[in-house]
Design a protein around this motif. Structure first.
Motif, PDB file in Angstrom:
ATOM      1  N   LEU A 231      10.221 -43.266  46.062  1.00  0.00           N
ATOM      2  CA  LEU A 231      11.048 -42.989  45.360  1.00  0.00           C
ATOM      3  C   LEU A 231      11.912 -44.903  44.350  1.00  0.00           C
ATOM      4  CD1 LEU A 231      12.784 -41.292  48.045  1.00  0.00           C
ATOM      5  CD2 LEU A 231      12.155 -40.329  45.928  1.00  0.00           C
ATOM      6  N   ASP A 232      11.587 -45.639  44.650  1.00  0.00           N
ATOM      7  CA  ASP A 232      12.124 -46.826  44.982  1.00  0.00           C
ATOM      8  C   ASP A 232      10.748 -47.492  43.271  1.00  0.00           C
ATOM      9  OD1 ASP A 232      13.665 -46.181  46.475  1.00  0.00           O
ATOM     10  OD2 ASP A 232      14.064 -48.887  46.881  1.00  0.00           O
ATOM     11  N   PHE A 233       9.397 -47.156  43.565  1.00  0.00           N
ATOM     12  CA  PHE A 233       8.930 -48.082  42.646  1.00  0.00           C
ATOM     13  C   PHE A 233       7.925 -47.022  41.239  1.00  0.00           C
ATOM     14  CE2 PHE A 233       9.213 -50.451  46.459  1.00  0.00           C
ATOM     15  CZ  PHE A 233       9.419 -52.027  46.129  1.00  0.00           C
ATOM     16  N   PHE A 234       7.722 -45.455  41.808  1.00  0.00           N
ATOM     17  CA  PHE A 234       6.971 -44.709  41.071  1.00  0.00           C
ATOM     18  C   PHE A 234       7.946 -43.653  40.275  1.00  0.00           C
ATOM     19  CE2 PHE A 234       3.825 -46.184  44.396  1.00  0.00           C
ATOM     20  CZ  PHE A 234       2.952 -46.067  43.545  1.00  0.00           C
ATOM     21  N   ILE A 235       8.742 -44.013  41.177  1.00  0.00           N
ATOM     22  CA  ILE A 235       9.835 -42.417  40.566  1.00  0.00           C
ATOM     23  C   ILE A 235      11.386 -42.515  40.069  1.00  0.00           C
ATOM     24  CG2 ILE A 235       9.844 -40.923  42.235  1.00  0.00           C
ATOM     25  CD1 ILE A 235       9.231 -38.658  40.631  1.00  0.00           C
ATOM     26  N   ALA A 236      11.611 -43.779  40.390  1.00  0.00           N
ATOM     27  CA  ALA A 236      13.108 -44.107  40.844  1.00  0.00           C
ATOM     28  C   ALA A 236      13.998 -44.056  38.671  1.00  0.00           C
ATOM     29  CB  ALA A 236      13.359 -45.445  40.775  1.00  0.00           C
ATOM     30  N   ARG A 237      13.036 -44.331  37.892  1.00  0.00           N
ATOM     31  CA  ARG A 237      13.617 -44.711  36.298  1.00  0.00           C
ATOM     32  C   ARG A 237      13.493 -43.264  35.888  1.00  0.00           C
ATOM     33  NH1 ARG A 237      10.723 -49.357  32.747  1.00  0.00           N
ATOM     34  NH2 ARG A 237      11.516 -50.507  34.149  1.00  0.00           N
ATOM     35  N   ASP A 238      12.101 -42.303  36.682  1.00  0.00           N
ATOM     36  CA  ASP A 238      12.801 -40.528  36.497  1.00  0.00           C
ATOM     37  C   ASP A 238      13.581 -39.881  37.030  1.00  0.00           C
ATOM     38  OD1 ASP A 238       9.646 -39.894  35.219  1.00  0.00           O
ATOM     39  OD2 ASP A 238       9.568 -41.472  36.094  1.00  0.00           O
ATOM     40  N   ILE A 239      14.274 -40.733  38.053  1.00  0.00           N
ATOM     41  CA  ILE A 239      14.992 -39.853  38.930  1.00  0.00           C
ATOM     42  C   ILE A 239      16.189 -39.606  38.223  1.00  0.00           C
ATOM     43  CG2 ILE A 239      16.327 -39.841  40.913  1.00  0.00           C
ATOM     44  CD1 ILE A 239      13.990 -39.638  42.447  1.00  0.00           C
ATOM     45  N   LEU A 240      16.615 -40.389  37.710  1.00  0.00           N
ATOM     46  CA  LEU A 240      17.595 -41.272  37.256  1.00  0.00           C
ATOM     47  C   LEU A 240      18.453 -40.552  36.066  1.00  0.00           C
ATOM     48  CD1 LEU A 240      20.592 -43.290  36.770  1.00  0.00           C
ATOM     49  CD2 LEU A 240      18.713 -45.303  35.892  1.00  0.00           C
ATOM     50  N   ARG A 241      16.828 -40.790  35.432  1.00  0.00           N
ATOM     51  CA  ARG A 241      16.297 -40.129  33.630  1.00  0.00           C
ATOM     52  C   ARG A 241      16.963 -38.190  33.906  1.00  0.00           C
ATOM     53  NH1 ARG A 241      11.378 -40.927  32.617  1.00  0.00           N
ATOM     54  NH2 ARG A 241      12.160 -42.969  31.683  1.00  0.00           N
ATOM     55  N   TYR A 242      16.605 -37.634  35.026  1.00  0.00           N
ATOM     56  CA  TYR A 242      16.966 -36.571  35.420  1.00  0.00           C
ATOM     57  C   TYR A 242      18.366 -36.746  35.502  1.00  0.00           C
ATOM     58  CZ  TYR A 242      16.720 -31.745  38.229  1.00  0.00           C
ATOM     59  OH  TYR A 242      17.176 -30.652  37.979  1.00  0.00           O
ATOM     60  N   ARG A 243      18.741 -37.287  36.589  1.00  0.00           N
ATOM     61  CA  ARG A 243      20.177 -37.136  36.794  1.00  0.00           C
ATOM     62  C   ARG A 243      21.037 -37.197  35.855  1.00  0.00           C
ATOM     63  NH1 ARG A 243      20.162 -40.624  42.587  1.00  0.00           N
ATOM     64  NH2 ARG A 243      19.717 -39.144  43.596  1.00  0.00           N
ATOM     65  N   ARG A 244      20.832 -37.756  34.254  1.00  0.00           N
ATOM     66  CA  ARG A 244      21.821 -38.333  33.452  1.00  0.00           C
ATOM     67  C   ARG A 244      21.617 -36.858  32.630  1.00  0.00           C
ATOM     68  NH1 ARG A 244      20.078 -43.759  33.019  1.00  0.00           N
ATOM     69  NH2 ARG A 244      17.723 -43.030  31.618  1.00  0.00           N
ATOM     70  N   TRP A 245      19.956 -36.215  32.502  1.00  0.00           N
ATOM     71  CA  TRP A 245      20.084 -35.253  31.759  1.00  0.00           C
ATOM     72  C   TRP A 245      20.541 -33.945  32.362  1.00  0.00           C
ATOM     73  CZ3 TRP A 245      17.038 -30.624  33.776  1.00  0.00           C
ATOM     74  CH2 TRP A 245      16.843 -30.224  32.769  1.00  0.00           C
ATOM     75  N   LYS A 246      20.834 -33.834  33.852  1.00  0.00           N
ATOM     76  CA  LYS A 246      21.144 -32.456  34.907  1.00  0.00           C
ATOM     77  C   LYS A 246      22.797 -33.219  33.945  1.00  0.00           C
ATOM     78  CE  LYS A 246      20.601 -29.511  38.034  1.00  0.00           C
ATOM     79  NZ  LYS A 246      20.238 -29.577  40.231  1.00  0.00           N
ATOM     80  N   THR A 247      22.857 -33.674  34.143  1.00  0.00           N
ATOM     81  CA  THR A 247      24.690 -34.405  34.246  1.00  0.00           C
ATOM     82  C   THR A 247      24.899 -33.412  32.118  1.00  0.00           C
ATOM     83  OG1 THR A 247      24.786 -35.842  34.986  1.00  0.00           O
ATOM     84  CG2 THR A 247      26.429 -35.741  33.947  1.00  0.00           C
ATOM     85  N   GLU A 248      24.678 -34.517  32.284  1.00  0.00           N
ATOM     86  CA  GLU A 248      24.265 -34.116  30.461  1.00  0.00           C
ATOM     87  C   GLU A 248      24.624 -31.690  29.734  1.00  0.00           C
ATOM     88  OE1 GLU A 248      21.922 -35.804  27.474  1.00  0.00           O
ATOM     89  OE2 GLU A 248      22.409 -37.423  27.776  1.00  0.00           O
TER      90      GLU A 248
END
Length: 220
Positions: free
Chosen positions: A88-105
Protein backbone atom coordinates in the motif's frame (compact mmCIF):
# COMPACT_ATOMS: atom_id res chain seq x y z
CA UNK A 1 -11.36 -13.01 -9.88
CA UNK A 2 -14.79 -11.99 -8.55
CA UNK A 3 -14.64 -14.81 -5.98
CA UNK A 4 -11.14 -13.74 -4.91
CA UNK A 5 -12.25 -10.13 -4.41
CA UNK A 6 -15.34 -11.19 -2.46
CA UNK A 7 -13.15 -13.31 -0.18
CA UNK A 8 -10.86 -10.31 0.28
CA UNK A 9 -13.81 -8.13 1.26
CA UNK A 10 -14.80 -10.60 3.96
CA UNK A 11 -11.20 -10.84 5.17
CA UNK A 12 -10.87 -7.06 5.50
CA UNK A 13 -14.13 -6.96 7.47
CA UNK A 14 -12.75 -9.65 9.79
CA UNK A 15 -9.40 -7.98 10.50
CA UNK A 16 -10.44 -4.31 10.60
CA UNK A 17 -10.33 -4.27 14.42
CA UNK A 18 -6.90 -5.88 14.61
CA UNK A 19 -4.01 -3.45 15.31
CA UNK A 20 -1.78 -2.71 12.30
CA UNK A 21 -4.19 -4.31 9.81
CA UNK A 22 -7.12 -2.20 11.04
CA UNK A 23 -5.13 0.95 10.30
CA UNK A 24 -4.90 -0.15 6.67
CA UNK A 25 -8.55 -1.22 6.37
CA UNK A 26 -9.68 1.91 4.49
CA UNK A 27 -6.91 1.57 1.90
CA UNK A 28 -7.59 -2.15 1.56
CA UNK A 29 -11.28 -1.52 0.93
CA UNK A 30 -10.34 1.06 -1.70
CA UNK A 31 -7.89 -1.40 -3.29
CA UNK A 32 -10.57 -4.08 -3.54
CA UNK A 33 -12.97 -1.53 -5.10
CA UNK A 34 -10.22 -0.51 -7.55
CA UNK A 35 -9.60 -4.11 -8.61
CA UNK A 36 -13.34 -4.75 -8.87
CA UNK A 37 -13.85 -1.76 -11.17
CA UNK A 38 -10.77 -2.78 -13.18
CA UNK A 39 -12.09 -6.33 -13.53
CA UNK A 40 -15.43 -5.00 -14.79
CA UNK A 41 -13.74 -2.68 -17.28
CA UNK A 42 -15.01 0.47 -15.53
CA UNK A 43 -11.55 1.67 -14.46
CA UNK A 44 -8.59 1.08 -16.78
CA UNK A 45 -5.78 3.28 -15.45
CA UNK A 46 -3.88 0.51 -13.66
CA UNK A 47 -0.37 -0.54 -14.80
CA UNK A 48 0.06 -4.28 -15.27
CA UNK A 49 2.96 -4.42 -12.80
CA UNK A 50 0.86 -2.74 -10.12
CA UNK A 51 -1.99 -5.15 -10.80
CA UNK A 52 0.31 -8.15 -10.37
CA UNK A 53 1.78 -6.72 -7.14
CA UNK A 54 -1.72 -6.09 -5.74
CA UNK A 55 -2.93 -9.61 -6.52
CA UNK A 56 0.22 -11.18 -5.03
CA UNK A 57 0.01 -9.05 -1.88
CA UNK A 58 -3.67 -9.71 -1.32
CA UNK A 59 -3.20 -13.36 -2.19
CA UNK A 60 -0.52 -13.71 0.48
CA UNK A 61 -2.82 -12.15 3.08
CA UNK A 62 -5.52 -14.70 2.21
CA UNK A 63 -3.15 -17.65 1.98
CA UNK A 64 -3.64 -20.13 4.86
CA UNK A 65 0.12 -20.91 4.83
CA UNK A 66 1.91 -17.92 6.41
CA UNK A 67 5.41 -17.29 7.72
CA UNK A 68 3.67 -16.63 11.05
CA UNK A 69 0.48 -18.62 11.62
CA UNK A 70 -2.65 -16.45 11.88
CA UNK A 71 -3.89 -18.54 14.82
CA UNK A 72 -1.20 -16.93 16.99
CA UNK A 73 -2.88 -13.89 18.65
CA UNK A 74 -1.70 -10.56 17.19
CA UNK A 75 1.70 -11.91 16.09
CA UNK A 76 -0.01 -14.15 13.55
CA UNK A 77 -0.92 -11.11 11.48
CA UNK A 78 2.48 -9.38 11.60
CA UNK A 79 3.68 -10.87 8.32
CA UNK A 80 0.37 -10.02 6.60
CA UNK A 81 0.62 -6.46 7.91
CA UNK A 82 4.24 -6.11 6.70
CA UNK A 83 3.42 -7.36 3.19
CA UNK A 84 0.32 -5.19 2.89
CA UNK A 85 2.16 -2.14 4.26
CA UNK A 86 4.81 -2.51 1.56
CA UNK A 87 2.11 -2.98 -1.06
CA UNK A 88 0.00 0.00 0.00
CA UNK A 89 2.75 2.46 0.85
CA UNK A 90 5.37 1.70 -1.82
CA UNK A 91 3.83 -0.11 -4.76
CA UNK A 92 0.30 1.17 -5.11
CA UNK A 93 -0.12 4.35 -3.01
CA UNK A 94 -0.23 6.65 -6.06
CA UNK A 95 -2.67 4.36 -7.85
CA UNK A 96 -5.04 4.34 -4.87
CA UNK A 97 -4.90 8.14 -4.71
CA UNK A 98 -5.50 8.38 -8.49
CA UNK A 99 -8.43 5.96 -8.24
CA UNK A 100 -10.00 7.92 -5.38
CA UNK A 101 -9.79 11.15 -7.40
CA UNK A 102 -11.30 9.38 -10.42
CA UNK A 103 -14.12 7.95 -8.34
CA UNK A 104 -14.89 11.34 -6.75
CA UNK A 105 -15.05 12.98 -10.18
CA UNK A 106 -17.17 10.13 -11.54
CA UNK A 107 -19.54 10.40 -8.59
CA UNK A 108 -19.85 14.16 -9.13
CA UNK A 109 -20.72 13.73 -12.80
CA UNK A 110 -23.16 10.97 -11.95
CA UNK A 111 -24.94 13.08 -9.36
CA UNK A 112 -25.23 16.00 -11.77
CA UNK A 113 -26.74 13.73 -14.42
CA UNK A 114 -29.13 12.16 -11.92
CA UNK A 115 -30.16 15.57 -10.60
CA UNK A 116 -30.94 16.71 -14.14
CA UNK A 117 -32.96 13.56 -14.78
CA UNK A 118 -34.90 13.86 -11.53
CA UNK A 119 -35.59 17.55 -12.12
CA UNK A 120 -37.04 16.76 -15.55
CA UNK A 121 -39.29 14.05 -14.08
CA UNK A 122 -40.56 16.33 -11.33
CA UNK A 123 -41.24 19.17 -13.77
CA UNK A 124 -43.21 16.71 -15.88
CA UNK A 125 -45.27 15.71 -12.84
CA UNK A 126 -45.94 19.34 -11.99
CA UNK A 127 -47.15 19.93 -15.53
CA UNK A 128 -49.25 23.09 -15.86
CA UNK A 129 -49.59 23.45 -12.11
CA UNK A 130 -47.17 25.14 -9.71
CA UNK A 131 -45.20 23.67 -6.86
CA UNK A 132 -46.24 24.95 -3.44
CA UNK A 133 -43.94 22.69 -1.39
CA UNK A 134 -42.03 19.40 -1.46
CA UNK A 135 -41.39 17.00 1.40
CA UNK A 136 -39.36 13.82 1.91
CA UNK A 137 -41.62 11.24 3.57
CA UNK A 138 -40.62 8.51 6.01
CA UNK A 139 -41.32 5.97 3.24
CA UNK A 140 -38.53 7.49 1.11
CA UNK A 141 -40.93 9.15 -1.27
CA UNK A 142 -41.35 12.80 -2.16
CA UNK A 143 -44.70 14.45 -1.57
CA UNK A 144 -45.32 17.29 -4.02
CA UNK A 145 -47.97 19.84 -3.10
CA UNK A 146 -49.31 21.33 -6.33
CA UNK A 147 -51.52 24.40 -6.72
CA UNK A 148 -53.03 26.36 -9.59
CA UNK A 149 -50.73 28.98 -11.17
CA UNK A 150 -52.91 31.90 -10.07
CA UNK A 151 -53.26 30.76 -6.45
CA UNK A 152 -51.93 33.41 -4.05
CA UNK A 153 -54.23 33.27 -1.06
CA UNK A 154 -52.88 31.63 2.09
CA UNK A 155 -53.56 28.88 2.96
CA UNK A 156 -52.82 27.55 -0.50
CA UNK A 157 -55.29 25.00 -1.84
CA UNK A 158 -53.09 22.09 -2.94
CA UNK A 159 -53.37 18.57 -4.19
CA UNK A 160 -50.83 16.01 -3.05
CA UNK A 161 -48.77 13.87 -5.44
CA UNK A 162 -46.31 11.15 -4.38
CA UNK A 163 -43.22 10.26 -6.37
CA UNK A 164 -40.45 7.75 -5.58
CA UNK A 165 -36.91 8.88 -4.93
CA UNK A 166 -34.10 7.47 -7.09
CA UNK A 167 -32.94 5.19 -4.28
CA UNK A 168 -30.94 2.64 -6.28
CA UNK A 169 -29.16 5.26 -8.37
CA UNK A 170 -28.34 7.34 -5.29
CA UNK A 171 -27.02 4.32 -3.40
CA UNK A 172 -24.84 3.39 -6.38
CA UNK A 173 -23.36 6.89 -6.25
CA UNK A 174 -22.64 6.66 -2.53
CA UNK A 175 -25.67 8.65 -1.36
CA UNK A 176 -27.50 6.46 1.12
CA UNK A 177 -28.02 8.21 4.47
CA UNK A 178 -31.21 10.14 5.22
CA UNK A 179 -29.23 13.39 5.48
CA UNK A 180 -27.41 12.88 2.17
CA UNK A 181 -30.65 12.08 0.33
CA UNK A 182 -32.24 15.20 1.81
CA UNK A 183 -29.26 17.30 0.73
CA UNK A 184 -29.46 15.93 -2.83
CA UNK A 185 -33.13 16.86 -3.18
CA UNK A 186 -32.64 20.20 -1.44
CA UNK A 187 -30.25 21.16 -4.25
CA UNK A 188 -32.60 19.69 -6.85
CA UNK A 189 -35.56 21.84 -5.78
CA UNK A 190 -33.42 24.96 -6.16
CA UNK A 191 -33.51 24.38 -9.92
CA UNK A 192 -34.82 27.69 -11.37
CA UNK A 193 -36.74 25.75 -14.03
CA UNK A 194 -39.12 24.32 -11.43
CA UNK A 195 -42.35 26.37 -11.54
CA UNK A 196 -43.04 27.48 -7.97
CA UNK A 197 -46.24 29.18 -6.84
CA UNK A 198 -46.41 32.97 -6.78
CA UNK A 199 -45.55 32.86 -3.08
CA UNK A 200 -42.07 31.78 -4.13
CA UNK A 201 -39.87 28.74 -3.45
CA UNK A 202 -40.07 27.07 -0.05
CA UNK A 203 -37.28 25.08 1.63
CA UNK A 204 -37.33 21.36 0.95
CA UNK A 205 -38.51 19.74 4.18
CA UNK A 206 -37.69 16.33 5.64
CA UNK A 207 -41.28 15.24 6.26
CA UNK A 208 -44.90 16.38 6.05
CA UNK A 209 -48.09 14.94 7.49
CA UNK A 210 -51.02 15.85 5.20
CA UNK A 211 -53.46 15.12 8.04
CA UNK A 212 -51.87 17.68 10.36
CA UNK A 213 -53.38 21.13 10.68
CA UNK A 214 -51.35 23.86 9.02
CA UNK A 215 -51.66 27.54 8.31
CA UNK A 216 -49.88 27.17 4.95
CA UNK A 217 -51.71 24.49 2.96
CA UNK A 218 -55.14 22.97 2.50
CA UNK A 219 -54.98 19.56 0.85
CA UNK A 220 -57.90 19.03 -1.51
Amino acid sequence: MEGFLETMRRWVEKVKDIPLLGAMAEDLVTLVELLTDYRRGIYKNLPRGVLIAAVIGLGYALCPIDLILDIIPFAGYLDDAAILFLLLDFFIARDILRYRRWKTELQGRGLLALRENQSAEIRQQIGKSCLAAAFLTEHKQIRLLLCDPGETKVPLRCRSVLTDIAAEQLNALGVDTWEEIGSFYTDLFRDPRIPWSKLGPRPFMPEYDPQAKTDDFVII
